[in-house]
Design an enzyme around this catalytic site. Sequence first.
Site, PDB file in Angstrom:
ATOM      1  N   GLY A 202      -7.092  -1.474 -44.087  1.00 41.91           N
ATOM      2  CA  GLY A 202      -6.298  -1.938 -43.232  1.00 41.91           C
ATOM      3  C   GLY A 202      -5.293  -1.431 -42.185  1.00 41.91           C
ATOM      4  O   GLY A 202      -4.509  -1.565 -41.494  1.00 41.91           O
TER       5      GLY A 202
ATOM      6  N   LYS B 201     -14.820   7.432 -14.048  1.00 41.70           N
ATOM      7  CA  LYS B 201     -14.078   7.202 -12.787  1.00 41.70           C
ATOM      8  C   LYS B 201     -15.257   6.119 -11.493  1.00 41.70           C
ATOM      9  O   LYS B 201     -14.165   5.558 -11.116  1.00 41.70           O
ATOM     10  CB  LYS B 201     -15.226   8.831 -11.992  1.00 41.70           C
ATOM     11  CG  LYS B 201     -14.785  10.116 -12.542  1.00 41.70           C
ATOM     12  CD  LYS B 201     -14.908  11.087 -11.852  1.00 41.70           C
ATOM     13  CE  LYS B 201     -16.811  11.678 -12.379  1.00 41.70           C
ATOM     14  NZ  LYS B 201     -16.365  11.971 -13.902  1.00 41.70           N
TER      15      LYS B 201
ATOM     16  N   VAL C 178      -9.585  12.691 -13.074  1.00 39.60           N
ATOM     17  CA  VAL C 178      -9.758  13.847 -11.647  1.00 39.60           C
ATOM     18  C   VAL C 178      -9.795  14.963 -11.995  1.00 39.60           C
ATOM     19  O   VAL C 178     -11.250  16.042 -11.980  1.00 39.60           O
ATOM     20  CB  VAL C 178      -8.723  13.352 -10.945  1.00 39.60           C
ATOM     21  CG1 VAL C 178      -8.884  14.921  -9.728  1.00 39.60           C
ATOM     22  CG2 VAL C 178      -8.584  12.168 -10.364  1.00 39.60           C
TER      23      VAL C 178
ATOM     24  N   GLY D  57     -10.428  16.920 -16.161  1.00 44.28           N
ATOM     25  CA  GLY D  57     -10.134  16.498 -17.793  1.00 44.28           C
ATOM     26  C   GLY D  57      -8.890  16.963 -18.283  1.00 44.28           C
ATOM     27  O   GLY D  57      -8.514  15.811 -18.348  1.00 44.28           O
TER      28      GLY D  57
ATOM     29  N   GLY E 245     -26.683  24.405 -21.504  1.00 47.37           N
ATOM     30  CA  GLY E 245     -25.583  22.987 -21.558  1.00 47.37           C
ATOM     31  C   GLY E 245     -24.592  22.704 -21.067  1.00 47.37           C
ATOM     32  O   GLY E 245     -24.509  22.268 -20.654  1.00 47.37           O
TER      33      GLY E 245
ATOM     34  N   GLU F 157     -26.955  19.642 -16.320  1.00 48.06           N
ATOM     35  CA  GLU F 157     -27.349  18.628 -17.473  1.00 48.06           C
ATOM     36  C   GLU F 157     -29.175  18.775 -17.161  1.00 48.06           C
ATOM     37  O   GLU F 157     -29.796  19.130 -15.934  1.00 48.06           O
ATOM     38  CB  GLU F 157     -27.035  16.897 -16.655  1.00 48.06           C
ATOM     39  CG  GLU F 157     -26.240  16.848 -17.182  1.00 48.06           C
ATOM     40  CD  GLU F 157     -25.297  16.301 -18.513  1.00 48.06           C
ATOM     41  OE1 GLU F 157     -26.646  16.025 -19.248  1.00 48.06           O
ATOM     42  OE2 GLU F 157     -24.675  16.403 -18.573  1.00 48.06           O
TER      43      GLU F 157
ATOM     44  N   ASP G 208     -19.790  14.299  -8.034  1.00 51.31           N
ATOM     45  CA  ASP G 208     -18.697  14.236  -9.047  1.00 51.31           C
ATOM     46  C   ASP G 208     -17.345  14.456  -8.795  1.00 51.31           C
ATOM     47  O   ASP G 208     -16.509  14.231  -8.852  1.00 51.31           O
ATOM     48  CB  ASP G 208     -18.868  14.979  -9.889  1.00 51.31           C
ATOM     49  CG  ASP G 208     -18.057  15.112 -11.568  1.00 51.31           C
ATOM     50  OD1 ASP G 208     -17.865  14.584 -11.643  1.00 51.31           O
ATOM     51  OD2 ASP G 208     -18.040  16.634 -11.111  1.00 51.31           O
TER      52      ASP G 208
ATOM     53  N   LYS H  60     -13.946  12.911  -8.046  1.00 45.95           N
ATOM     54  CA  LYS H  60     -12.653  12.272  -8.046  1.00 45.95           C
ATOM     55  C   LYS H  60     -11.657  12.948  -7.194  1.00 45.95           C
ATOM     56  O   LYS H  60     -10.343  12.698  -6.872  1.00 45.95           O
ATOM     57  CB  LYS H  60     -12.560  14.276  -8.773  1.00 45.95           C
ATOM     58  CG  LYS H  60     -13.320  14.110 -10.053  1.00 45.95           C
ATOM     59  CD  LYS H  60     -14.013  15.973 -10.761  1.00 45.95           C
ATOM     60  CE  LYS H  60     -13.944  15.027 -11.971  1.00 45.95           C
ATOM     61  NZ  LYS H  60     -15.128  16.885 -12.411  1.00 45.95           N
TER      62      LYS H  60
ATOM     63  N   GLY I  74     -15.010  18.482 -20.066  1.00 50.25           N
ATOM     64  CA  GLY I  74     -15.079  18.559 -22.084  1.00 50.25           C
ATOM     65  C   GLY I  74     -14.769  17.607 -23.042  1.00 50.25           C
ATOM     66  O   GLY I  74     -13.469  17.187 -22.391  1.00 50.25           O
TER      67      GLY I  74
END
Length: 334
Positions: free
Chosen positions: A51, A118, A145, A147, A199, A202, A213, A217, A318
């Site tokens: 709980g 964002k 904005v 990280g 990695g 993408e 991106d 920001k 990250g």
Amino acid sequence: MRLAVIGAGAVGRSVVELAGGYGHEVVAVADSSSAVVADREGGAAGTGGDGVGVDADAVVARKAERGIVGDDNPDDALAADYDVLVEATPTTLDDAEPGFSHVTRALERDRHAVLANKGPVAERFGDLRAAVDGSDGEIRFEATVGGAIPAVSTVEDIEPGHVTAVRGVLNGTANFILTRMAAEGLDYDHVLAEAQDLGVAEADPSFDVDGTDAALKCVILANVLSFGAADDPADAREFTLDDADVEGIRDVPGSALRLAAEDGRTVRLIGEATGDTVRVAPRLVPENGTLAVSGTQNIVQIETSHAGRLNISGRGAGGPETASAVLGDVGRLE
């Protein structure tokens, strides 16, 4: 504070894992198709019935093993008994859905919302402000904005009316590619393939390498400056992505970086926001200068009226890094 976390990607999962260490309790988690909600009277689903909230380890393990966070409906998480909604679903443009509706639903219940997404802040800032005006809840969005970099809160602490511009390197993928191109004398396509193998990029890198991106920001920062400096919010200019002048790094040749190096300079994708303009483009900067951060590092420069130039650098992305910004915002709401 009791948190409902909407979105179970890297950031959402990290918020779930780290919240307890910040003194907060996660009472609901949802992804796009499932949810787990703690029953505060009769025990918590997936917690062993103590709980006290959802079991973070169980949620993360279930997501990894079964692709779901629980057996409840995502709408149940939005209706849960929480203090703060954490909006960590993927960024979408234009109408910024479903993230925008998640946040406004929280505000309609007089709950707070903290965004890592964002889209709502960049594309519907005025609508968000209107929703806040009709609510006892507040919104925070540091994580949208930089990280782990406290860009928004620093601007707010200085006061937007005393900030003339904010600029910086705001996308780690683009910065990694430009850093490798300069260091190894390689062309864009070669380094992009390497970044994808590692990695860092993408499979479809458009959002990062085309400057979208970084532009989102900067749009958010421009809105903070514009609305924060206005005596009357009705007089503030609202920015969206359509107002940004954006150029990415696809067309930066390796030869340009080699020539720049001969002159003691290099190329970085620089975004800049003022209360009037938003620009993102590759720019020549001194090779050993403040803006020439390497790899996936980000940096934000804040130009002020009275305190000169402030520089804040760190990890701009990250899961744990961005989650730290989310949880910092939760702390500001207490």
